[in-house]
Design an enzyme around this catalytic site. Structure first.
Site, PDB file in Angstrom:
ATOM      1  N   GLY A  39     -14.136  68.142  29.839  1.00 21.76           N
ATOM      2  CA  GLY A  39     -14.352  67.428  31.114  1.00 21.76           C
ATOM      3  C   GLY A  39     -13.032  67.482  31.860  1.00 21.76           C
ATOM      4  N   GLY A  41     -11.646  65.697  34.155  1.00 24.98           N
ATOM      5  CA  GLY A  41     -10.897  64.443  34.277  1.00 24.98           C
ATOM      6  C   GLY A  41     -10.157  64.131  32.988  1.00 24.98           C
ATOM      7  CG  ASN A 185     -10.218  78.584  41.537  1.00 23.67           C
ATOM      8  OD1 ASN A 185     -10.885  78.596  42.570  1.00 23.67           O
ATOM      9  ND2 ASN A 185     -10.761  78.507  40.341  1.00 23.67           N
ATOM     10  CB  THR A 212      -4.029  77.978  40.846  1.00 18.55           C
ATOM     11  OG1 THR A 212      -5.402  77.588  40.970  1.00 18.55           O
ATOM     12  CG2 THR A 212      -3.184  76.721  40.760  1.00 18.55           C
ATOM     13  CG  LEU A 213      -3.075  82.843  44.223  1.00 17.78           C
ATOM     14  CD1 LEU A 213      -2.005  83.644  44.968  1.00 17.78           C
ATOM     15  CD2 LEU A 213      -4.371  82.840  45.017  1.00 17.78           C
ATOM     16  CB  ILE A 215      -2.453  87.179  36.127  1.00 12.10           C
ATOM     17  CG1 ILE A 215      -3.522  87.979  36.882  1.00 12.10           C
ATOM     18  CG2 ILE A 215      -2.893  86.853  34.718  1.00 12.10           C
ATOM     19  CD1 ILE A 215      -3.605  89.420  36.428  1.00 12.10           C
ATOM     20  CG  ASP A 244      -8.846  70.809  33.511  1.00 17.29           C
ATOM     21  OD1 ASP A 244      -9.069  70.740  34.728  1.00 17.29           O
ATOM     22  OD2 ASP A 244      -9.747  71.012  32.661  1.00 17.29           O
ATOM     23  CE  LYS A 277      -0.816  75.681  19.188  1.00 21.60           C
ATOM     24  NZ  LYS A 277       0.009  74.494  19.300  1.00 21.60           N
TER      25      LYS A 277
HETATM   26  O1  RIB Z   1     -11.695  72.799  33.209  1.00 22.50           O
HETATM   27  C1  RIB Z   1     -12.285  72.984  31.958  1.00 22.50           C
HETATM   28  C2  RIB Z   1     -13.405  72.031  31.759  1.00 22.50           C
HETATM   29  O2  RIB Z   1     -14.424  72.303  32.670  1.00 22.50           O
HETATM   30  C3  RIB Z   1     -14.036  72.103  30.395  1.00 22.50           C
HETATM   31  O3  RIB Z   1     -13.411  71.264  29.459  1.00 22.50           O
HETATM   32  C4  RIB Z   1     -15.474  71.756  30.648  1.00 22.50           C
HETATM   33  O4  RIB Z   1     -15.768  70.445  30.278  1.00 22.50           O
HETATM   34  C5  RIB Z   1     -15.671  71.996  32.134  1.00 22.50           C
HETATM   35  O5  RIB Z   1     -16.136  70.890  32.770  1.00 22.50           O
HETATM   36 NA    NA Z   2      -6.342  76.019  25.352  1.00 23.17          NA
END
Ligand code: RIB
Ligand code: NA
Length: 303
Positions: A39, A41, A185, A212-213, A215, A244, A277
């Site tokens: 998510g 948020g 983006n 955000t672009l 690479i 995120d 990761k």
């Molecule tokens: O930005 C990535 C997130 O978008 C994922 O964790 C997924 O939940 C989607 O909502």
């Molecule tokens: Na990751």
């Protein structure tokens, strides 16, 4: 550091890796399956928390359903030192994202559930929390009207807002008048400004619109000129949540008073580390990890 509040989605990511996408009516055997917290948020709140030195300097507002996913996700927020006493539990399903990792890219289907049922109608303590914040962070996985109401409240109370308009959705640009930073983006940019070239849009909103672009880096207009801050190439394992991580790290850097371009450079390191990761929250770095990166600049003086 005064508090950062994230208002947004809290979802469970159901991640399947496959070497093939099934045709209609076809069944295939995939490679692997995992359930990990996600998510946008919650992801941004976790990114912020990992980079914060004070405990519970980030508050999450949002909602989960009254089910096992909801309980697990709240526990995950708590384990990440996020203050979440005012996250609602409501009679809906907890939001999920069905993620298919195929050919080094992800395809995502979201069922918003509780995330789309967020309303400010019953809020009292929540408005207090927002009022005490230094920065409020919003995305596009809760209803637009809720975002707009919060942004207006923040503007009236001189609280900074970082708005990450992801995922793309057709909205008006009204939000732009009430926020301090907006981070689409390229794709989301086109939805916001279908008639403006990237350079024209950036010029119109200097030091506010940050695009955000991937690479190709991160673009902004600094009031004098158009700039692209380069990305750092990475051997990506999983790019889910890279945006995120970028937004969370940018929020921390801004609240620690870094100048906007320096904050972007800091956030670029964070997202570069995060894709190495598995899982949206999997590779989100700590401040110590960023400080250990060769691109970290001592003059930032972050602690
Ligand atoms: O930005 C990535 C997130 O978008 C994922 O964790 C997924 O939940 C989607 O909502
Ligand atoms: Na990751």
């Amino acid at each position: 550091m005064k508090k950062i509040t994230v208002v947004g989605s809290i979802s469970m990511d159901l991640v399947t890796s496959t070497k093939k996408i099934p045709e209609a009516g076809e069944t295939i055997v995939g490679q692997s399956f995992s359930m990990v917290p996600g998510g946008k948020g919650a992801n941004q709140a976790v990114a912020i928390s990992r980079l914060s030195t004070e405990k519970t300097s980030v508050t999450m507002l949002g909602a989960v359903g009254d089910d096992t996913f909801g309980k697990e996700l709240i526990l995950n927020l708590k384990n990440n030192q996020i203050f979440c006493d005012n996250v609602g539990t409501i009679p809906q399903i907890t939001g999920i994202a069905q993620i298919t990792i195929y050919d080094n890219d992800n395809r995502i289907i979201i069922i918003p559930g509780a995330n789309s049922a967020i309303t400010t109608e019953t809020w009292t303590q929540e408005w207090e929390t927002i009022k005490e914040s230094e920065l409020v962070v919003l995305q596009n996985e809760i209803p637009h009207e809720v975002n707009l109401q919060i942004a207006k409240f923040c503007k009236a109370n001189t609280i900074k807002v970082l708005y990450n308009p992801a995922p793309a959705r057709k909205t008006d640009t009204e939000m732009l008048d009430f926020v301090d930073y907006i981070t689409p983006n390229e794709h989301e940019y086109k939805d916001l400004f279908p008639d403006l070239s990237l350079e024209d849009g950036l010029k119109k909103y200097p030091n506010k619109l940050i695009v955000t672009l991937g690479i190709k880096g991160v673009a902004l207009h600094d009031g004098t000129q158009f700039q692209v801050i380069p990305a750092i190439p990475a051997k990506a394992i999983d790019t889910t949540g890279a945006g995120d991580t970028f937004n969370g790290a940018f929020a921390v850097a801004i609240s620690k008073k870094l100048e906007i371009k320096e904050a972007i450079k800091f956030a670029v390191i964070a997202s570069h580390l995060s894709v190495q990761k598995f899982g949206a929250q999997g590779g989100m770095p700590t401040l110590k990890e960023i400080k250990g990166h060769e691109n970290y600049e001592k003059k930032w003086n972050l602690e």
